[in-house]
Design a protein around this motif. Structure first.
Motif, mmCIF file in Angstrom:
data_model
loop_
_atom_site.group_PDB
_atom_site.id
_atom_site.type_symbol
_atom_site.label_atom_id
_atom_site.label_comp_id
_atom_site.label_asym_id
_atom_site.label_seq_id
_atom_site.Cartn_x
_atom_site.Cartn_y
_atom_site.Cartn_z
ATOM 1 N N ASN A 1 0.369 -1.119 -0.089
ATOM 2 C CA ASN A 1 -0.067 -0.004 -0.303
ATOM 3 C C ASN A 1 0.502 1.372 -0.122
ATOM 4 O O ASN A 1 1.287 1.627 1.012
ATOM 5 N N PRO A 2 0.892 1.999 -1.195
ATOM 6 C CA PRO A 2 1.698 3.042 -0.851
ATOM 7 C C PRO A 2 1.472 4.154 -0.172
ATOM 8 O O PRO A 2 1.905 5.106 0.036
ATOM 9 N N ASN A 3 0.070 4.470 0.296
ATOM 10 C CA ASN A 3 -0.285 5.332 1.592
ATOM 11 C C ASN A 3 -0.050 4.525 3.268
ATOM 12 O O ASN A 3 -0.955 4.741 3.477
ATOM 13 N N PHE A 4 0.870 3.030 3.119
ATOM 14 C CA PHE A 4 0.587 2.895 4.640
ATOM 15 C C PHE A 4 1.707 3.683 5.710
ATOM 16 O O PHE A 4 2.088 4.670 5.168
ATOM 17 N N GLU A 5 1.032 3.939 6.686
ATOM 18 C CA GLU A 5 1.473 4.585 7.914
ATOM 19 C C GLU A 5 1.185 3.692 9.063
ATOM 20 O O GLU A 5 0.658 3.189 8.674
ATOM 21 N N ALA A 6 2.513 4.307 10.123
ATOM 22 C CA ALA A 6 2.732 3.802 10.886
ATOM 23 C C ALA A 6 2.897 5.454 12.034
ATOM 24 O O ALA A 6 3.578 6.319 12.096
ATOM 25 N N SER A 7 2.547 5.157 12.823
ATOM 26 C CA SER A 7 2.224 6.624 14.098
ATOM 27 C C SER A 7 4.154 5.944 15.029
ATOM 28 O O SER A 7 5.104 4.918 14.856
ATOM 29 N N LEU A 8 5.209 6.812 15.401
ATOM 30 C CA LEU A 8 6.408 6.982 15.709
ATOM 31 C C LEU A 8 6.581 8.104 16.290
ATOM 32 O O LEU A 8 5.904 9.525 16.582
ATOM 33 N N ASN A 9 6.919 7.896 17.410
ATOM 34 C CA ASN A 9 7.765 9.062 18.560
ATOM 35 C C ASN A 9 8.524 9.979 18.159
ATOM 36 O O ASN A 9 9.498 9.579 18.855
ATOM 37 N N PHE A 10 8.206 11.338 17.881
ATOM 38 C CA PHE A 10 9.156 12.199 17.601
ATOM 39 C C PHE A 10 9.584 12.787 18.882
ATOM 40 O O PHE A 10 10.787 13.324 18.204
ATOM 41 N N TYR A 11 8.663 12.564 19.843
ATOM 42 C CA TYR A 11 9.979 13.161 20.437
ATOM 43 C C TYR A 11 11.253 12.586 21.112
ATOM 44 O O TYR A 11 12.629 12.551 21.332
ATOM 45 N N ASN A 12 10.885 11.329 21.034
ATOM 46 C CA ASN A 12 12.876 10.643 20.712
ATOM 47 C C ASN A 12 13.255 10.477 19.323
ATOM 48 O O ASN A 12 15.269 10.706 19.661
ATOM 49 N N VAL A 13 12.645 11.139 18.690
ATOM 50 C CA VAL A 13 13.729 11.474 17.446
ATOM 51 C C VAL A 13 14.790 12.833 17.798
ATOM 52 O O VAL A 13 15.412 12.729 17.395
ATOM 53 N N HIS A 14 14.216 13.819 18.739
ATOM 54 C CA HIS A 14 14.756 14.775 18.971
ATOM 55 C C HIS A 14 15.677 14.529 19.665
ATOM 56 O O HIS A 14 16.992 14.443 19.910
ATOM 57 N N TYR A 15 15.114 13.664 20.795
ATOM 58 C CA TYR A 15 15.922 13.931 22.493
ATOM 59 C C TYR A 15 16.378 12.457 22.301
ATOM 60 O O TYR A 15 17.733 12.491 23.444
ATOM 61 N N ALA A 16 16.355 11.075 22.002
ATOM 62 C CA ALA A 16 16.503 10.025 22.606
ATOM 63 C C ALA A 16 17.474 9.481 21.178
ATOM 64 O O ALA A 16 18.235 8.197 21.514
ATOM 65 N N TYR A 17 17.751 10.375 20.185
ATOM 66 C CA TYR A 17 18.458 9.512 18.998
ATOM 67 C C TYR A 17 18.091 9.063 18.642
ATOM 68 O O TYR A 17 18.795 8.034 17.965
ATOM 69 N N THR A 18 16.446 8.653 18.332
ATOM 70 C CA THR A 18 16.222 7.725 17.881
ATOM 71 C C THR A 18 16.351 8.049 16.200
ATOM 72 O O THR A 18 16.007 8.634 15.577
ATOM 73 N N HIS A 19 16.891 6.727 15.679
ATOM 74 C CA HIS A 19 17.201 6.118 14.126
ATOM 75 C C HIS A 19 15.902 5.522 12.983
ATOM 76 O O HIS A 19 16.061 4.800 14.124
ATOM 77 N N VAL A 20 15.717 5.349 12.277
ATOM 78 C CA VAL A 20 14.779 5.238 11.130
ATOM 79 C C VAL A 20 15.332 5.111 9.965
ATOM 80 O O VAL A 20 15.710 6.148 9.306
ATOM 81 N N VAL A 21 15.421 3.104 9.481
ATOM 82 C CA VAL A 21 16.084 3.265 7.474
ATOM 83 C C VAL A 21 15.157 1.683 7.269
ATOM 84 O O VAL A 21 14.095 1.583 8.429
ATOM 85 N N GLY A 22 15.026 2.021 6.337
ATOM 86 C CA GLY A 22 14.613 1.206 5.013
ATOM 87 C C GLY A 22 14.983 0.706 4.361
ATOM 88 O O GLY A 22 15.382 0.694 3.700
ATOM 89 N N THR A 23 15.010 -1.231 4.523
ATOM 90 C CA THR A 23 15.788 -1.833 3.641
ATOM 91 C C THR A 23 14.955 -3.021 3.165
ATOM 92 O O THR A 23 13.901 -3.238 4.106
ATOM 93 N N SER A 24 15.577 -3.286 1.698
ATOM 94 C CA SER A 24 14.619 -4.153 0.721
ATOM 95 C C SER A 24 15.448 -5.102 0.229
ATOM 96 O O SER A 24 14.920 -6.548 0.677
ATOM 97 N N GLY A 25 16.573 -4.925 -0.060
ATOM 98 C CA GLY A 25 17.765 -5.409 -0.625
ATOM 99 C C GLY A 25 19.348 -4.802 -0.690
ATOM 100 O O GLY A 25 19.425 -4.528 0.322
#
Length: 427
Positions: A299-323
């Motif tokens: 689904n090209p419109n797939f979405e999910a929630s993410l804690n952006f407070y932690n992105v800023h203050y806890a250095y959360t990183h998000v990557v997407g890989t497939s191949g």
């Protein structure tokens, strides 16, 4: 000219098994026999999306492409340009992600999606010049053929491990890779690709986690994974391995974090495109943790929630890989030569006649990888069903005996038995 039989894509859910002639090879091409191909969810997506898929040409209805991209075989005729590097009889695997800017559909061109004369679900193919130019024709010197076919999916999880990253506080340096000696979680992690990831983590020598937690909600699949890749073996590799059924937890996020010592996990991999699983992954990350969203959604419109407070203050990183890239496939072939057997991924065996139905129904067929032998006619059959069918079929009986000796798994011995007796299957 050489005739080939292949499954070709003409449009959305329009796959056809056809026989046609391949052109004579040019001096810069190679003629090859394809022995086997493992079916991939990416082929299901391409088959359902047709020309809407980014790797499939817009004119596929007029110029169909051969599907399948996890294949292995034998070189039959080598054009003069490549005669010094390859020879007839060489076994091979192919890195399909060419990233070739002059391919049929541009930079995303790939065998199995974009080409008329090469793809995994064919008996014979013509390997185009760009595959060799880009170093994507990879020699395989191991036993059998199926490990080379499975080097592509294994390379995907290898690439995922390499793609994770972490930071050094106070600097802008990104350290690529999983944390050596850290805590790792594989969520929805006992499907085919999750099993490949477990196998790789347990056999890796250069870096590994101290704690590996694998979750799912299917107890049978968890139990099978635990018999294939045991906690006892993990201990021998310096890893504490836990298989967890999160459907039996009252508060999975809290309890998974407690297993980590309430520190959270350095590296979390998500193997299913399910929004609650992504939310769970985000919640169990530790400081400077990396969330790898491995499972690409349809689904090209797939979405999910993410804690952006932690992105800023806890250095959360998000990557997407497939191949994986070509180096990842080379690493996959190398690690298999040093003892990693990918057979645990395979749960079904079939012939070319099974490709169309299996590909279009792939999400609804339980189990792991579906391995196709292209010069065989055989319905897609679960390895676990060999013994029952073998009550009335000598070949299946022999296959069942070989697999039972190998912990219920496919093997080089089973492959050789099938190829030698395929005409006597009599299904």
């Amino acid at each position: 000219m050489m005739k080939t039989k292949a499954v070709r894509l003409y449009g959305k859910a329009d796959l056809r098994l056809e026989e046609f002639e391949l052109p004579e090879i040019k001096d810069n091409e190679i003629l090859a026999k394809v022995v086997c191909d493992s079916l991939c969810m990416s082929s299901f997506k391409a088959s359902n999306q047709g020309a809407d898929h980014k790797r499939v040409p817009q004119n596929v209805d007029q110029h169909p492409v051969i599907i399948g991209h996890e294949f292995a075989g034998e070189l039959l005729e080598v054009g003069s340009k490549w005669a010094g590097q390859f020879k007839e009889g060489d076994k091979f695997s192919i890195q399909p992600a060419l990233n070739y800017k002059e391919g049929p559909v541009g930079i995303l061109s790939a065998p199995g999606y974009s080409y008329h004369h090469i793809g995994g679900d064919a008996t014979y193919v013509v390997i185009p010049n760009e595959v060799m130019e880009l170093g994507c024709l990879l020699p395989y010197k191991g036993e059998g053929f199926y490990p080379a076919s499975l080097s592509e999916p294994l390379s995907c999880v290898i690439g995922a491990m390499h793609a994770n990253y972490h930071t050094v506080p106070g600097s802008y340096v990104h350290n690529m890779e999983i944390v050596d000696g850290g805590k790792m979680a594989l969520l929805a992690g006992v499907g085919p690709m999750g099993l490949a990831a477990i196998n790789y983590v347990l056999h890796r020598k250069d870096r590994k986690p101290s704690l590996l937690v694998v979750t799912d909600i299917d107890q049978d699949r968890l139990d099978r994974a635990a018999t294939l890749y045991t906690p006892d073996f993990a201990v021998s590799q310096g890893i504490e391995l836990k298989y967890i059924n999160t459907s039996k937890m009252k508060d999975p996020e809290k309890e998974l974090k407690e297993i980590s010592g309430n520190e959270g996990y350095n590296d979390v991999f998500v193997f299913a495109p399910v929004a609650p699983v992504i939310k769970q992954a985000d919640a169990i990350l530790g400081f400077d943790g990396c969330l790898n969203f491995f499972a690409g959604p349809s689904n090209p419109n797939f979405e999910a929630s993410l804690n952006f407070y932690n992105v800023h203050y806890a250095y959360t990183h998000v990557v997407g890989t497939s191949g994986g890239n070509t180096d990842d496939m080379k690493e996959a072939l190398d690690v298999m030569s040093k003892g990693l057997d990918p057979a645990g991924l395979v749960t079904h065996i079939g012939g070319m006649n099974a490709v169309i139905d299996a590909t279009l129904s792939l999400p609804n067929i339980p189990g792991g990888k579906k391995l196709i032998y292209n010069h065989v006619e055989m319905p897609l059959t679960a390895i676990s069903d060999f013994k029952k069918i073998g009550e009335n079929n000598a070949v299946y009986c022999l296959l069942a005996e070989v697999c039972e000796r190998n912990n219920g798994l496919w093997s080089v011995e089973a492959e050789e038995l099938l190829l030698a007796n395929a005409k006597a299957l009599n299904y």
